[in-house]
Design an enzyme around this catalytic site. Structure first.
Site, short mmCIF file in Angstrom:
data_model
loop_
_atom_site.label_atom_id
_atom_site.label_comp_id
_atom_site.label_asym_id
_atom_site.label_seq_id
_atom_site.Cartn_x
_atom_site.Cartn_y
_atom_site.Cartn_z
CD GLU A 62 -1.97 -2.23 1.29
OE1 GLU A 62 -0.84 -2.62 1.63
OE2 GLU A 62 -2.93 -2.98 1.07
CG HIS A 114 -10.22 -6.55 8.50
ND1 HIS A 114 -9.49 -7.16 9.49
CD2 HIS A 114 -9.53 -6.72 7.36
CE1 HIS A 114 -8.41 -7.71 8.95
NE2 HIS A 114 -8.40 -7.45 7.67
#
Lengths: 344, 370
Positions: free
Chosen positions: A71, A140
């Site tokens: 990322e 998450h």
């Protein structure tokens, strides 16, 4: 315009949020060669949540790029590409993973135009699902609206419906600033009716403008993303008891459309904020702060008539807003006819 | 690997037009052939490089002086000692190539085309600065130069170069300290995977802030850290070496072979920044030794004078001119007004209609225009 240029793209009148985002990206990829999409699984997998389905087949390796699990690396590469004049769409599989790359979003993308004195724009879009999903646990499920909404130089949008999703992703891609688009995984499969104008290839929703989804007079309910749907459901239930809620869909977190919220609160004098993020230092906290700041000037100065009426009728409300109605401040305002509120 | 060569003197009347020098590229990795072993330096180029290096050098010294007078504040990272890197790199690429570096960026800002005036005025935070006084030392931008970044670790612009297909390369610089950042390895991986035309350049000046390379890196062979990416280790104090290695690297990238890594072994005379005297983690003797034996400007000067490419007087004249240019620029940088407070909120968003920004409290508002 909708009738001439907007050929109906899907035979159904109902379009899911997923398809709306897909359409939006497809149209912008077609319109401008400089637009491209990169992220994990966006190409050959058709998107981790199938949002970019079909795009790789249509546009190929150059425009739809699968990245390794890096990322920080690929967000940096995307920011570099934007600085050099391209218009990347950088997908985070979920915004939880954007924390790996948050330095690139804030320090490299958001702040650069300012620090360069207006020389170096960064026309990039960061998009992906945000907030809670179905039982995926704490790591998450975080909502990043408050985190990104905190930063000058960034624009942050949070679509709810399909119309929102398509109009906002298109506006984000065409915007010359870094825009964070906070989607919601649980909304991807939800169908909405697509109005005629939303079928046009130039359908844009302006960033920075909220939408009143439901008119009401008793309570203002402000929300963004999936909770907007819950608010509308609650409004339907309350309506049976004679309480009419005005439900506002923020659509944009930053720059926040506080004017629409303020105007509504002036009308209803009651405010509830609903969000999926944590309460401390959150979106709701910011809305409340701004309403409180605006209240002593705008609400009393311009709308003294409405307030006085409500003061008359609703003692609980008077008690809550007491600090703003000190005797001295009330007398200062022009157009104030003496009421029986006992403050003067 | 080492390359040997012979020297050839070209006879001349007044000055020689050019001379040939041997190039010592120190090591290489995964390259079948390296840069050429000799190079020709023309008198014209020599004078140009001398002037540029002297300008960067004196500009940095002037910045030091202004900082001590508190006319420059905030961060200030000087690159004197490393002049051959910025001037040599620029000599090896085209103006249409792209370059991005970290915070020790004043030299690159100059070689990429901005004037000393604009740079010094940016350091002093005035409106005549290249970022209107809003970026300061670490955030200067020019055409095809993307700063100047405060956060350690490289960014890769090369994706755009490949996408546009215009035969441009991207130079992505980072220091020996940043070389240990994870994101660089992510960048190496993607650059190699997608064969991006990127020259990764590690400016190894032996110290990451106050930490020597031996204390920071398990492997100080920075040119090898790219693993599957070919690497070159280059004498960063020798401008001709830097130039040739850069030309070689750029040609490699332009041919579509993918990225390449260059380690420039160089040295900074100043401390890490102006708040660092630079002697608590290294000795004064070491600094003095580098200055007397390997100073890049001295090396070039000796070469030119010994090979009849220029006279000592001529180079002294350039010194005087450069000093004057810097002095004028410093005057401007000191006298130019600061950006007006009303512009504090400007340039938050690009291409947007003007809007209001909240100030320190809800009654103070700033206007923001793009």
């Amino acid at each position: 315009m909708a009738a001439v240029s907007g050929l109906v793209r899907r035979p159904l009148q109902q379009v899911t949020v997923r398809d709306a985002i897909n359409q939006g990206m497809d149209e912008e990829l077609e319109r401008d060669e400089k637009v491209f999409l990169l992220g994990e699984e966006v190409a050959q997998y058709d998107g981790a949540y199938k949002v970019s389905r079909g795009l790789w087949k249509k546009y190929g390796d150059k425009r739809i790029i699968d990245t390794p699990i890096s990322e920080m690396g690929f967000a940096g590469i995307a920011v570099g590409a934007a600085m050099a004049g391209l218009r990347p769409i950088c997908e985070f599989m979920t915004f939880n993973f954007s924390m790996q790359a948050i330095d690139q979003v804030i320090n490299s993308a958001a702040k650069t135009y300012y620090m360069s004195g207006g020389l170096q724009p960064v026309p990039i879009v960061f998009r992906g699902p945000n907030g809670a999903s179905a039982g995926v646990a704490a790591q998450h499920s975080q909502c990043f609206a408050a985190w990104y909404g905190h930063c000058p130089g960034l624009k942050v949008v949070s679509p709810w419906s399909s119309e929102d999703a398509k109009g906002l992703i298109k506006s984000a891609i065409r915007d010359n600033n870094p825009v964070v688009v906070l989607e919601n995984e649980l909304m991807y499969g939800v169908p909405f009716e697509f109005p005629a104008e939303a079928q046009s290839k130039d359908f844009l929703i302006p960033i920075g403008k909220a939408k009143i989804e439901r008119q009401g007079t008793h309570i203002t309910v402000v929300s963004h993303s999936r909770p907007v749907g819950h608010c509308l459901e609650a409004a339907t239930v309350l309506s049976k008891e004679g309480i009419e809620c005005e439900v506002i869909n923020m659509r944009t977190i930053r720059p926040m459309d506080i004017e629409t919220i303020e105007a509504s609160v002036v009308k209803t004098n009651h405010l509830i904020t609903v969000e999926g993020g944590w309460p401390q230092f959150g979106v709701g906290a910011e809305i409340c702060a701004r309403i409180m700041e605006g209240i002593s000037e705008k609400l009393v100065l311009e709308y003294s008539q409405a307030i006085i009426n409500i003061v008359y009728l609703n003692t609980y409300w008077i008690r809550r807003l007491k600090p703003a109605f000190s005797p001295r401040s009330c007398i200062q305002f022009p157009g104030c006819s003496r009421c029986s509120c006992h403050w003067c | 690997m080492s390359f040997k060569a012979s020297r050839v003197l070209v006879a001349s009347r007044n000055f020689a037009n050019d001379a040939t020098f041997e190039i010592k590229v120190r090591s290489g990795l995964r390259l079948e052939e390296g840069p050429p072993v000799t190079t020709v330096l023309t008198r014209e180029d020599g004078l140009k490089y001398y002037r540029m290096m002297q300008t960067v050098h004196r500009m940095e010294l002037k910045a030091d002086q202004l900082y001590k007078q508190k006319i420059i504040r905030g961060f200030c990272h000087l690159c004197d000692g490393q002049e051959a890197c910025c001037v040599g790199l620029e000599a090896g690429i085209n103006p249409t190539d792209h370059l991005i570096t970290a915070y020790r960026a004043h030299g690159f800002t100059f070689t990429r085309g901005l004037s000393v005036r604009e740079i010094l005025a940016e350091l002093t935070g005035r409106k005549g600065g290249c970022a209107k006084g809003k970026g300061g030392s670490m955030h200067m931008y020019a055409k095809n130069f993307y700063g100047g970044n405060g956060i350690v670790g490289a960014q890769v612009l090369a994706l755009a170069c490949k996408y546009n297909g215009k035969d441009e390369v991207c130079l992505t610089l980072y220091g020996d300290g940043a070389a240990n950042q994870g994101q660089i390895f992510e960048a190496y991986n993607m650059a190699a995977l997608w064969k991006l035309p990127c020259i990764f350049i590690c400016e190894n000046n032996r110290y990451g802030m106050g930490t020597s390379v031996e204390r920071a890196a398990a492997s100080t062979d920075y040119y090898k850290r790219g693993d599957f990416i070919p690497g070159l280790r280059v004498d960063g104090m020798d401008i001709l070496c830097v130039r040739e290695a850069t030309r070689f690297a750029a040609a490699y990238c332009r041919s579509g072979k993918g990225p390449i890594l260059m380690e420039l072994q160089t040295y900074r005379y100043h401390g890490h920044s102006m708040s660092d005297p630079g002697v608590s983690y290294r000795t004064r003797e070491e600094i003095q030794e580098v200055r007397s034996k390997s100073d890049p400007i001295m090396l070039l000067k000796d070469r030119m004078v010994n090979n009849n490419l220029a006279s000592v007087e001529e180079l002294k004249e350039i010194d005087v001119e450069v000093r004057k240019e810097i002095e004028d620029a410093a005057q401007f940088a000191t006298a130019d007004p600061e950006p007006p407070l009303e512009e504090l909120g400007y340039h938050i968003y690009s291409s947007d209609p003007p809007f209001e920004v909240r100030g320190a409290n809800q009654w103070i508002k700033f206007k923001s225009v793009s």
